[in-house]
Design a protein around this motif. Structure first.
Motif, short mmCIF file in Angstrom:
data_model
loop_
_atom_site.label_atom_id
_atom_site.label_comp_id
_atom_site.label_asym_id
_atom_site.label_seq_id
_atom_site.Cartn_x
_atom_site.Cartn_y
_atom_site.Cartn_z
N ARG A 1 6.35 -0.54 10.49
CA ARG A 1 6.28 -1.98 9.84
C ARG A 1 5.28 -1.80 8.54
N ARG A 2 4.35 -1.17 8.78
CA ARG A 2 3.34 -1.00 7.46
C ARG A 2 4.03 -0.07 6.53
N ALA B 1 6.65 -2.05 4.64
CA ALA B 1 5.86 -3.17 3.70
C ALA B 1 4.92 -2.21 2.74
N ASN B 2 4.83 -1.02 2.76
CA ASN B 2 4.41 -0.26 1.44
C ASN B 2 2.64 -0.51 1.82
N GLN B 3 2.13 -0.55 2.85
CA GLN B 3 0.75 -1.12 3.14
C GLN B 3 0.20 0.21 3.65
N ASN B 4 -1.19 0.17 3.84
CA ASN B 4 -1.81 1.61 3.85
C ASN B 4 -1.38 2.10 5.22
N VAL B 5 -1.49 3.35 5.30
CA VAL B 5 -1.21 4.51 6.29
C VAL B 5 -2.35 5.46 6.24
N LYS C 1 4.11 -0.52 14.71
CA LYS C 1 3.39 -1.08 13.79
C LYS C 1 3.42 -0.41 12.53
N THR C 2 3.21 1.07 12.64
CA THR C 2 2.90 1.94 11.56
C THR C 2 4.27 1.90 10.76
#
Length: 70
Positions: free
Chosen positions: A33-34, A37-41, A30-31
């Protein structure tokens, strides 16, 4: 906006796969994938990545101005 495009280049340069990264950093898919997708980590994730890849933050992430913000 934070982009992780440099992460994939750094991984390629060092011959590290996403599987190896998950094993070295104890990250879940999941991380990964984040990140793709340039999503928050979390910052602890960024720290783990820098340690595993022996690099600096600017080698894996980049801030760019979001042009849609006004």
């Amino acid at each position: 906006m934070i982009l992780f495009d440099k992460l994939w280049s750094t991984m390629e340069e060092r011959g590290v796969s996403t599987y190896q990264l998950r094993e070295k950093c104890d990250l879940d898919s999941k991380t990964i994938r984040r990140l793709r997708a340039n999503q928050n980590v979390e910052t602890k994730t960024l720290d783990k990545l820098c340690v595993a890849l022996s690099c600096r933050l600017e080698d894996i992430a980049e801030y760019v101005t979001d042009r849609t913000e006004g």
